[in-house]
Design a protein around this motif. Structure first.
Motif, PDB file in Angstrom:
ATOM      1  N   PHE A   6       6.067   4.964  -3.154  1.00  0.00           N
ATOM      2  CA  PHE A   6       5.645   3.870  -2.285  1.00  0.00           C
ATOM      3  C   PHE A   6       4.631   4.335  -1.245  1.00  0.00           C
ATOM      4  O   PHE A   6       4.632   5.494  -0.839  1.00  0.00           O
ATOM      5  N   ARG A   8       3.713   2.921   2.634  1.00  0.00           N
ATOM      6  CA  ARG A   8       4.137   2.002   3.699  1.00  0.00           C
ATOM      7  C   ARG A   8       2.981   1.876   4.688  1.00  0.00           C
ATOM      8  O   ARG A   8       2.532   2.864   5.259  1.00  0.00           O
ATOM      9  N   GLN A  62       3.567  -5.345  -4.103  1.00  0.00           N
ATOM     10  CA  GLN A  62       4.295  -5.596  -2.859  1.00  0.00           C
ATOM     11  C   GLN A  62       5.795  -5.677  -3.110  1.00  0.00           C
ATOM     12  O   GLN A  62       6.254  -6.251  -4.094  1.00  0.00           O
ATOM     13  N   ASN A  65      10.123  -5.839   1.502  1.00  0.00           N
ATOM     14  CA  ASN A  65       9.632  -5.496   2.832  1.00  0.00           C
ATOM     15  C   ASN A  65       8.111  -5.513   2.728  1.00  0.00           C
ATOM     16  O   ASN A  65       7.528  -4.697   2.023  1.00  0.00           O
ATOM     17  N   ASP A  68       5.951  -2.348   2.580  1.00  0.00           N
ATOM     18  CA  ASP A  68       6.114  -1.368   1.506  1.00  0.00           C
ATOM     19  C   ASP A  68       5.438  -1.847   0.229  1.00  0.00           C
ATOM     20  O   ASP A  68       5.620  -2.993  -0.189  1.00  0.00           O
ATOM     21  N   TRP A  69       4.692  -0.935  -0.377  1.00  0.00           N
ATOM     22  CA  TRP A  69       3.976  -1.229  -1.612  1.00  0.00           C
ATOM     23  C   TRP A  69       4.291  -0.151  -2.635  1.00  0.00           C
ATOM     24  O   TRP A  69       4.046   1.030  -2.393  1.00  0.00           O
ATOM     25  N   GLN A  70       4.849  -0.556  -3.758  1.00  0.00           N
ATOM     26  CA  GLN A  70       5.159   0.393  -4.823  1.00  0.00           C
ATOM     27  C   GLN A  70       3.883   0.763  -5.566  1.00  0.00           C
ATOM     28  O   GLN A  70       3.085  -0.104  -5.925  1.00  0.00           O
ATOM     29  N   LEU A 112      -0.780   4.656   7.158  1.00  0.00           N
ATOM     30  CA  LEU A 112       0.144   4.479   6.067  1.00  0.00           C
ATOM     31  C   LEU A 112       0.885   5.775   5.825  1.00  0.00           C
ATOM     32  O   LEU A 112       0.441   6.846   6.241  1.00  0.00           O
ATOM     33  N   TYR A 114       3.728   7.847   2.917  1.00  0.00           N
ATOM     34  CA  TYR A 114       4.196   7.938   1.540  1.00  0.00           C
ATOM     35  C   TYR A 114       5.683   8.249   1.521  1.00  0.00           C
ATOM     36  O   TYR A 114       6.166   9.031   2.343  1.00  0.00           O
ATOM     37  N   SER A 116       9.266   8.268  -1.524  1.00  0.00           N
ATOM     38  CA  SER A 116       9.746   7.983  -2.874  1.00  0.00           C
ATOM     39  C   SER A 116      11.257   7.878  -2.855  1.00  0.00           C
ATOM     40  O   SER A 116      11.921   8.373  -1.952  1.00  0.00           O
ATOM     41  N   GLU A 117      11.792   7.225  -3.862  1.00  0.00           N
ATOM     42  CA  GLU A 117      13.247   7.057  -3.996  1.00  0.00           C
ATOM     43  C   GLU A 117      13.649   7.392  -5.405  1.00  0.00           C
ATOM     44  O   GLU A 117      12.937   7.188  -6.340  1.00  0.00           O
TER      45      GLU A 117
END
Length: 117
Positions: A6, A8, A62, A65, A68-70, A112, A114, A116-117
Motif C-alpha cells: 500500500f 498511504r 483505493q 480508508n 490508503d491505496w493498494q 506518502l 509505504y 504492507s500486510e
C-alpha cells in the motif's frame, strides 16, 4: 502468503485531486464512478530502473480508508525485447523504486508512506 502493498497519502494530498507531480502524471484508470477507484501513476520521461528495465506505470486501487491505496500492478518496459512486463512487489528492485517515488513526491510536498500486510 502473499503480502499486499500500500501507499498511504496524507489527508491533504488526495491522489484523485492531483494530476501531475514533477515528471509523474496521475490519471484515472477507469470511469471515476466505478468502485473501487483505480489510478495510474505514469512517469512522463522513461525512468531507468536497471540496465534493461524502464519504469512505465504504477497502478493503485483505493481502499476503504480513502488515504490508503493498494498497489495492484507495476509495469516496466524491458529494453532488450521491447515488451511490457510486470514485477513482483516483493523484489528489491521494486522496493527501491517505491523509496525513490516517496522521496521524489516529498520534493513536491506530497507526503506518502509505504506499508504492507
Amino acid at each position: 502468503m502473499n503480502q499486499i502493498h500500500f501507499l498511504r497519502f496524507s489527508a491533504c494530498d488526495n491522489p484523485m485531486q492531483l494530476n501531475k507531480i514533477g515528471n509523474w502524471v496521475i490519471t484515472f484508470r477507469d470511469i471515476a464512478e466505478c468502485m473501487p477507484i483505480q489510478l495510474a501513476i505514469t512517469h512522463v520521461i522513461p525512468s531507468q530502473i536497471s540496465d534493461h528495465l524502464q519504469l512505465r506505470s504504477l497502478y493503485l486501487q483505493q481502499m476503504q480508508n480513502s488515504l490508503d491505496w493498494q498497489m495492484t500492478q507495476l509495469e516496466y518496459t524491458e529494453n532488450t525485447q521491447a515488451k511490457i512486463i510486470t514485477r513482483d512487489f516483493n523484489s528489491s528492485l521494486t522496493l527501491n523504486f517505491i523509496k525513490q517515488l516517496i522521496h521524489e513526491f516529498k520534493r513536491y510536498d506530497v507526503e506518502l508512506s509505504y506499508f504492507s500486510e
